[in-house]
Design a protein around this motif. Structure first.
Motif, PDB file in Angstrom:
ATOM      1  N   VAL C  39       0.960  -1.076  -0.062  1.00 32.95           N
ATOM      2  CA  VAL C  39      -0.518  -0.367  -0.149  1.00 32.95           C
ATOM      3  C   VAL C  39       0.743   1.317   0.174  1.00 32.95           C
ATOM      4  O   VAL C  39       0.776   2.362  -0.376  1.00 32.95           O
ATOM      5  CB  VAL C  39      -0.497   0.169   0.961  1.00 32.95           C
ATOM      6  N   ALA C  43       1.088   4.320  -2.922  1.00 32.46           N
ATOM      7  CA  ALA C  43       0.822   5.801  -2.538  1.00 32.46           C
ATOM      8  C   ALA C  43       2.465   6.345  -3.433  1.00 32.46           C
ATOM      9  O   ALA C  43       2.038   7.455  -3.578  1.00 32.46           O
ATOM     10  CB  ALA C  43       0.693   5.862  -1.330  1.00 32.46           C
ATOM     11  N   THR C  63      -5.982  -1.518 -10.782  1.00 34.42           N
ATOM     12  CA  THR C  63      -6.595  -1.420 -10.344  1.00 34.42           C
ATOM     13  C   THR C  63      -7.158  -1.935  -9.106  1.00 34.42           C
ATOM     14  O   THR C  63      -7.602  -1.995  -7.577  1.00 34.42           O
ATOM     15  CB  THR C  63      -7.766  -1.113 -11.095  1.00 34.42           C
ATOM     16  N   PRO C  65      -5.370  -5.008  -7.441  1.00 36.55           N
ATOM     17  CA  PRO C  65      -3.623  -4.521  -6.759  1.00 36.55           C
ATOM     18  C   PRO C  65      -4.018  -3.862  -4.947  1.00 36.55           C
ATOM     19  O   PRO C  65      -4.675  -2.409  -5.749  1.00 36.55           O
ATOM     20  CB  PRO C  65      -3.600  -5.356  -6.750  1.00 36.55           C
ATOM     21  N   ILE C  66      -3.775  -4.047  -4.473  1.00 35.09           N
ATOM     22  CA  ILE C  66      -4.144  -3.329  -2.967  1.00 35.09           C
ATOM     23  C   ILE C  66      -3.891  -1.638  -3.268  1.00 35.09           C
ATOM     24  O   ILE C  66      -3.579  -0.662  -2.467  1.00 35.09           O
ATOM     25  CB  ILE C  66      -3.615  -4.551  -1.968  1.00 35.09           C
ATOM     26  N   PHE C  69      -5.494   1.037  -3.381  1.00 32.89           N
ATOM     27  CA  PHE C  69      -5.718   1.504  -2.900  1.00 32.89           C
ATOM     28  C   PHE C  69      -5.034   2.520  -2.324  1.00 32.89           C
ATOM     29  O   PHE C  69      -5.502   3.845  -1.425  1.00 32.89           O
ATOM     30  CB  PHE C  69      -5.955   1.046  -1.586  1.00 32.89           C
ATOM     31  N   GLY C  70      -3.635   2.592  -2.248  1.00 30.71           N
ATOM     32  CA  GLY C  70      -2.990   4.316  -1.903  1.00 30.71           C
ATOM     33  C   GLY C  70      -2.316   5.310  -2.709  1.00 30.71           C
ATOM     34  O   GLY C  70      -2.633   6.225  -2.804  1.00 30.71           O
ATOM     35  N   LEU C  73      -5.815   6.732  -2.362  1.00 30.81           N
ATOM     36  CA  LEU C  73      -6.232   7.968  -1.209  1.00 30.81           C
ATOM     37  C   LEU C  73      -4.870   9.507  -1.479  1.00 30.81           C
ATOM     38  O   LEU C  73      -5.199  10.493  -1.004  1.00 30.81           O
ATOM     39  CB  LEU C  73      -5.296   7.196  -0.238  1.00 30.81           C
ATOM     40  N   THR C  74      -3.860   8.880  -2.019  1.00 23.48           N
ATOM     41  CA  THR C  74      -2.932   9.726  -2.272  1.00 23.48           C
ATOM     42  C   THR C  74      -3.775  10.989  -3.488  1.00 23.48           C
ATOM     43  O   THR C  74      -3.710  12.419  -3.223  1.00 23.48           O
ATOM     44  CB  THR C  74      -1.806   9.134  -2.910  1.00 23.48           C
ATOM     45  N   GLY C 100     -13.263   0.605  -1.634  1.00 24.85           N
ATOM     46  CA  GLY C 100     -13.069  -0.446  -0.985  1.00 24.85           C
ATOM     47  C   GLY C 100     -12.704  -1.268   0.061  1.00 24.85           C
ATOM     48  O   GLY C 100     -13.804  -2.050   0.792  1.00 24.85           O
TER      49      GLY C 100
END
Lengths: 151, 331, 122
Positions: C39, C43, C63, C65-66, C69-70, C73-74, C100
């Motif tokens: 993650v 980011a 999109t 894979p985890i 998520f980073g 958010l960024t 998610g």
């Protein structure tokens, strides 16, 4: 017997980690899960009015829904034992971490059990995601302010 | 510390109750009862765990044709926090109770203490044993049951089983406890909770060696030396340790492990079974019956226990381990 | 063309998972540690402007894979910071919606009422 000696002996007898086999399994299963996700994005773009920029949300939600079914019927553990990171790294793995904790702690009640433990495993992912996003945007803001880069 | 029991307390009855998956065990035919539902039709795993203990004790009193009031002590332990399944079972049984925690070695440590109580004359009948329930233990020590984490080949499967015995005064028709060794806590710095066999093997080595030395015995004096739940990898490590200390290959054949054999060659269970119920289930069904039929004359049962908690693991502590042994004979 | 498109999703997604497996095996780390590392990596790549091209290339392969998520958010924090400056960095963190997390919470909550953990071996 000394600790060092024992460590050597233990290492000799213990079967080695099958690095290559594990990596290949992770690659294939992870690849397949991502391909399914990719297909779902097309589904939402073609049959609903989502664009490439907005399709992420319904895709992820659908994947996590599928993850719920697999987790609930006890299939995700089997997948995980085979695939390792291949099923842990995709967002379905994140869903599995949340959902398995929720199911597990139902016996302690909805508030203390489900509520208190739902992020037991996935919490660190959220923490590091949010914290790193915060610091990275802070750094970028500083760089923009002093004129090194632009947004 | 080796104890020799002058009065040779006997094991007058035995009972093993196991979960649905334990039908796959190679020792299945020796178990007294198997339940279809892991939770024993209770609301929680922990309640089911408790129920399993009660059921095993009921079978024991029935077999011995006594009732709970005749039993002086109930010595039991399990792996759940503060041993609530044993505590709650004791509440139902209404027998004077001492809870014991030697992790998976509780099956043997409980027999040692009940034998001591018997030798002292303080106990006519004592029920001793240990239990474990897969879901209750796994969720506490590792991950939620449905979490898809990959376990390495060295990981073991916590067995769902309760094994108990009734210890009483010497009776030549039953197997007797002639000696015991209370193990030290051994720690070689292992930290991997998915490789308990590796952490526990040195403790078993230490205890078995101490017992044989003090009793002036050799491997061949036994029909069988059985460790508790080292698993397939842990047993191999222990055999290698003994081989290096000069034990011949044919003698090493006598060294077996309950956990390694429990589920046979089924690879789904990885390195084999573990848990307090694993050694208890094998010792207090298969072994006792082999002694009773006279196939075994003298056995050494050395149950191993990993004395960790999820907290100590997360704080980076290594895994201290212990092993307790009892020597059983049949006249 | 559609075949190449899916192949890229498969390969890129597979490679990210493979990297995860290598981190886990060689680093002897728990899945929790591994996912946290990924993650953060997502980011950082996003901050360097490298993750969006990966998504353009591989779609679901980047999109799902985890790491994404980073990335999301960024990007959410960036968007707010761009609009509101210093305050935006903070408020951005709170305004970022992640489907998610909310999907996992909702389905987790529902699942808690439907399913029981079974504990069957693999």
């Amino acid at each position: 017997m000394q600790q060092e000696q024992y460590k050597n002996l233990e290492q000799q007898v213990t079967p080695p980690t099958p690095y290559l086999k594990n990596a290949l399994k992770a690659f294939f299963v992870g690849g397949i899960i991502c391909t399914i996700g990719h297909a779902i994005t097309y589904f939402y773009i073609i049959f609903f009015d989502f664009t490439e920029n907005t399709v992420g949300n319904p895709t992820v939600s659908t994947m996590i829904f599928l993850s719920m079914l697999l987790t609930g019927f006890g299939l995700y553990t089997k997948l995980g034992q085979f695939a390792g990171a291949g099923s842990a790294v995709p967002v379905t793995g994140f869903g599995n971490a949340v959902i398995s904790a929720a199911i597990e702690h139902r016996t302690e009640g909805i508030v203390l059990g489900v509520g208190g433990n739902i992020f037991k495993l996935a919490g660190s992912v959220i923490l590091f995601g949010v914290a790193s996003a915060f610091f990275i945007s802070l750094i970028k803001l500083i760089l923009v302010t002093i004129g090194v880069v632009q947004w | 510390m080796v104890i020799v029991f002058q009065s040779k307390p006997s094991i007058l009855a035995n009972a093993v109750v196991a979960g649905p998956l334990e039908k796959k065990s190679v020792f299945y035919s020796y178990f007294d009862s198997v339940v279809e539902d892991e939770r024993w039709n209770q609301k929680t795993n922990e309640q089911g765990h408790s129920k399993m203990i009660i059921e095993a004790c009921e079978i024991i009193t029935k077999k011995a044709n006594i009732n709970n009031l005749d039993v002086d002590y109930f010595l039991s332990g399990d792996l759940v926090n503060q041993m609530t399944p044993s505590n709650f079972a004791a509440r139902e049984l209404a027998i004077s109770f001492i809870g014991l925690f030697s992790a998976c070695a509780t099956s043997v440590s409980s027999v040692i203490i009940s034998s001591l109580l018997t030798e002292l004359g303080a106990s006519q009948y004592a029920i001793a044993g240990a239990a474990s329930q897969h879901n209750a233990i796994e969720r506490q020590f590792r991950y939620p049951i449905e979490y898809g984490g990959k376990k390495p080949a060295t990981a073991q499967w916590t067995a769902t089983a309760a094994g108990y015995v009734l210890v009483g005064k010497h009776n030549p028709e039953y197997p007797s406890v002639v000696a015991a060794t209370v193990g030290k806590v051994v720690d070689y710095g292992d930290t991997n909770p998915f490789h308990m066999g590796g952490a526990m093997a040195p403790a078993a080595f230490d205890t078995i060696k101490a017992h044989l030395k003090k009793r002036n015995q050799k491997f061949q004096d036994y029909d069988l030396i059985m460790t508790g739940d080292l698993g397939k990898v842990g047993l191999k490590i222990l055999q290698t340790m003994f081989a290096q200390s000069g034990i011949k290959p044919e003698e090493l054949q006598l060294l077996r492990d309950a956990g390694a054999e429990f589920y046979g060659e089924d690879e789904a269970f990885l390195a084999g079974a573990s848990g307090a119920g694993c050694s208890a289930a094998v010792y207090f069904s298969y072994i006792i019956q082999q002694l009773k039929t006279g196939r075994f004359k003298r056995v050494l049962l050395c149950a191993t226990g990993a004395l960790l908690s999820p907290l100590s693991f997360q704080q980076g502590e290594s895994i201290p381990c212990t092993a307790h042994a009892i020597e059983l004979t049949m006249e | 063309m559609i075949f190449i498109d899916f192949l890229l999703a498969f390969v890129i997604g597979g490679i990210i998972c493979l990297i995860g497996q290598l981190i886990m095996d060689y680093g002897k780390l728990t899945p929790g540690h591994t996912l946290s590392i990924l993650v953060v990596a997502g980011a950082v790549l996003s901050g360097l402007g490298l993750y969006q091209p990966l998504i353009d290339l591989a779609g679901g392969g980047a999109t799902i894979p985890i790491t994404s998520f980073g990335h999301s958010l960024t990007q959410g924090a960036f968007a707010e910071a761009e609009k509101h400056g210093w305050v935006g960095v903070l408020t951005g963190m709170f305004e970022v919606t992640s489907s998610g997390i909310s999907a996992a919470i909702v389905f987790g909550f529902i699942a808690a009422f439907i399913f029981k953990p079974k504990g069957k071996p693999n």
